[in-house]
Write an enzyme that holds these catalytic residues in place. Structure first.
Site, short mmCIF file in Angstrom:
data_model
loop_
_atom_site.label_atom_id
_atom_site.label_comp_id
_atom_site.label_asym_id
_atom_site.label_seq_id
_atom_site.Cartn_x
_atom_site.Cartn_y
_atom_site.Cartn_z
N ASP A 106 0.03 -6.11 -0.42
CA ASP A 106 -1.06 -6.39 -1.35
C ASP A 106 -0.63 -7.58 -2.21
OD1 ASP A 106 -2.62 -4.17 -0.53
OD2 ASP A 106 -1.44 -2.84 -1.82
N CYS B 152 0.84 -1.19 0.00
CA CYS B 152 0.00 0.00 0.00
C CYS B 152 0.88 1.25 0.00
CB CYS B 152 -0.92 0.00 1.21
SG CYS B 152 -1.87 1.53 1.42
#
Length: 283
Positions: free
Chosen positions: A197, A190
């Site tokens: 992620d 992120c």
């Protein structure tokens, strides 16, 4: 008016959960700055969309009885803004104790609000698409892996964990090919919180054959990179286009859900139907 920035969003901050409808919770972020980093100014050199799935959507009917649905959202890549994902979750939570007379009313409210957010004060040139899947149709939600040749089988040495386009190579002077390649080793972080992620990526192209080992190393090189999903996919698209010179190119990533949302950006050089918003096993 200063543009919204990721640092001023609700990411990484304690947030009050508002359970009465509030469209102002949506936090648009401009696409332009990150696109300038990868050489895009003005009109984008691709087509595509960001395909979202919202797994945690609920509201009350007029008698106060809770209703639930899944939502499939399509955000056109031409839009000037994306919606920061935590703000989207807070926005969806604001439906929880709000009464609507039908699922269609919920869908239209979401479509209106999201369309306004992704153009952030400018004229709405293409609306967001919103489709609700009600519980009686939940069993029509399939699980399917991305089609294509998985390059994760390759025994490559990986030493770079920031995007390294120099790893990309193609047989520029040999006969062109049509290929679809897939990897499940995509990981980025992120942009604001640094939280991981996880995703899978599908690359479909026509043109000089891309060196699969180099492509896999390039995908792995995103491992410690801080960018939002949409930005990572556009960076991949532009790097592959520049280094491998395909005549046609499509890059499609499916990221695992966070906060009841998954985001699946898709970018293509040529007009085509968008891929089906079908979740993979990890999603």
């Amino acid at each position: 008016m200063n543009p919204n920035t990721p640092e001023h969003s609700q990411l990484g901050k304690a947030s009050a959960y508002i359970d009465q409808y509030d469209a102002s919770l949506l936090y648009p972020l401009p696409r332009a700055a990150k696109r300038r980093e990868i050489g895009i100014a003005g009109s984008v050199p691709f087509l595509g969309a960001d395909l979202w799935t919202a797994f945690e959507l609920s509201w009350l009917n007029l008698r106060g009885k809770p209703q639930v649905a899944l939502a499939h959202i399509t955000v056109p890549c031409e839009s000037t803004h994306i919606v920061e994902s935590k703000s989207f979750k807070l926005y969806l939570n604001s439906f929880n104790n709000t009464r609507f007379d039908s699922a269609d009313a919920v869908r239209e409210r979401m479509r209106h609000d999201l369309s306004a957010a992704i153009w952030h004060g400018g004229p709405v040139q293409a609306t967001a698409g919103v489709r609700l899947r009600l519980p009686e149709l939940f069993d029509r939600e399939p699980v399917h892996e991305l089609d294509g040749l998985c390059i994760d089988r390759l025994d490559v040495e990986c030493t770079q964990y920031q995007p390294a386009p120099e790893l990309l190579r193609a047989a520029l002077h040999e006969k062109p090919v049509d290929e679809t390649l897939v990897s499940h080793l995509l990981k980025s972080n992120c942009l604001v919180t640094g939280q991981p992620d996880w995703g899978s990526v599908q690359i479909r192209y026509s043109g000089p054959q891309i060196d699969q080992a180099g492509l896999l190393q390039y995908i792995v090189s995103f491992r410690n990179h801080n960018e939002f999903h949409e930005q990572c996919v556009e960076r991949m698209y532009m790097d592959i286009l520049a280094r491998c010179k395909p005549a046609k190119l499509m890059v499609y990533a499916r990221y695992t859900r966070r906060g009841g949302l998954d985001i699946n950006p898709w970018r293509s050089s040529h007009p085509q139907l968008p891929p089906a918003n079908v979740r993979t096993a990890r999603q």
